[in-house]
Write a protein that holds these residues in place. Structure first.
Motif, short mmCIF file in Angstrom:
data_model
loop_
_atom_site.label_atom_id
_atom_site.label_comp_id
_atom_site.label_asym_id
_atom_site.label_seq_id
_atom_site.Cartn_x
_atom_site.Cartn_y
_atom_site.Cartn_z
N ILE A 153 -19.01 47.53 30.75
CA ILE A 153 -19.82 46.65 31.60
C ILE A 153 -19.99 45.31 30.90
O ILE A 153 -20.39 45.25 29.74
CB ILE A 153 -21.21 47.28 31.88
N TYR A 154 -19.66 44.26 31.61
CA TYR A 154 -19.84 42.92 31.08
C TYR A 154 -21.17 42.37 31.57
O TYR A 154 -21.54 42.57 32.73
CB TYR A 154 -18.68 42.03 31.52
N PRO A 155 -21.90 41.66 30.72
CA PRO A 155 -23.24 41.21 31.10
C PRO A 155 -23.26 40.17 32.21
O PRO A 155 -24.25 40.03 32.91
CB PRO A 155 -23.81 40.63 29.81
N ASN A 156 -22.17 39.46 32.42
CA ASN A 156 -22.17 38.41 33.43
C ASN A 156 -21.45 38.83 34.71
O ASN A 156 -21.12 38.01 35.54
CB ASN A 156 -21.52 37.14 32.87
N ARG A 157 -21.22 40.12 34.87
CA ARG A 157 -20.50 40.60 36.05
C ARG A 157 -21.28 41.73 36.72
O ARG A 157 -21.72 42.67 36.08
CB ARG A 157 -19.12 41.10 35.65
N LYS A 158 -21.43 41.61 38.01
CA LYS A 158 -22.13 42.65 38.77
C LYS A 158 -21.28 43.91 38.80
O LYS A 158 -20.05 43.84 38.86
CB LYS A 158 -22.39 42.18 40.21
N PRO A 159 -21.91 45.09 38.80
CA PRO A 159 -21.13 46.33 38.76
C PRO A 159 -20.33 46.60 40.03
O PRO A 159 -19.35 47.32 40.01
CB PRO A 159 -22.19 47.41 38.54
N TRP A 160 -20.70 46.02 41.15
CA TRP A 160 -19.99 46.23 42.40
C TRP A 160 -18.86 45.24 42.60
O TRP A 160 -18.12 45.33 43.57
CB TRP A 160 -20.95 46.16 43.59
N MET A 161 -18.70 44.28 41.69
CA MET A 161 -17.67 43.25 41.81
C MET A 161 -16.30 43.87 41.54
O MET A 161 -16.00 44.26 40.42
CB MET A 161 -17.94 42.10 40.84
N THR A 162 -15.48 43.99 42.57
CA THR A 162 -14.16 44.59 42.45
C THR A 162 -13.10 43.50 42.51
O THR A 162 -13.40 42.32 42.75
CB THR A 162 -13.92 45.60 43.58
N GLU A 163 -11.85 43.90 42.33
CA GLU A 163 -10.75 42.94 42.42
C GLU A 163 -10.64 42.38 43.84
O GLU A 163 -10.30 41.20 44.02
CB GLU A 163 -9.44 43.62 42.03
#
Length: 103
Positions: A44-54
């Motif tokens: 998990i990256y701190p600046n990326r939402k977990p639902w953000m897909t390709e």
């Protein structure tokens, strides 16, 4: 877990010594748990939402391209597609979190 417990030889747990009994029971629970569950490494990256897909990322790029082009119709369609894509990605992520065994 129930299948693991159904095949258990319960006579193994008959010990007079409390220390030995505790050790055997805890080891057996750990063994059953390891057979049923699996470990997964989730990054998990701190600046990326977990639902953000390709797919959402590509819709975001299309929206930005439509905005830069100045074409209002293209931008409006891309913005609507992005909104729909984000909504679908959030629903899929929620389902994944609520039922982790379903894939």
């Amino acid at each position: 877990m129930q299948d693991c417990f159904q095949r258990t030889d319960w006579e193994v747990f008959d010990h007079q010594d409390l220390e030995n009994h505790t050790s055997v029971v805890l080891d057996y629970i750990r063994f059953c748990t390891d057979n049923v569950t699996r470990d997964r490494c989730i990054r998990i990256y701190p600046n990326r939402k977990p639902w953000m897909t390709e797919e959402v990322q590509s819709l975001l790029t299309a929206r930005n391209t439509g905005f830069r082009s100045g074409d209002k119709v293209l931008y409006s369609a891309a913005k609507a597609n992005l909104k729909r894509g984000i909504r679908e990605a959030k629903v899929a992520y929620r389902r994944k979190i609520e039922d982790p065994h379903q894939e």
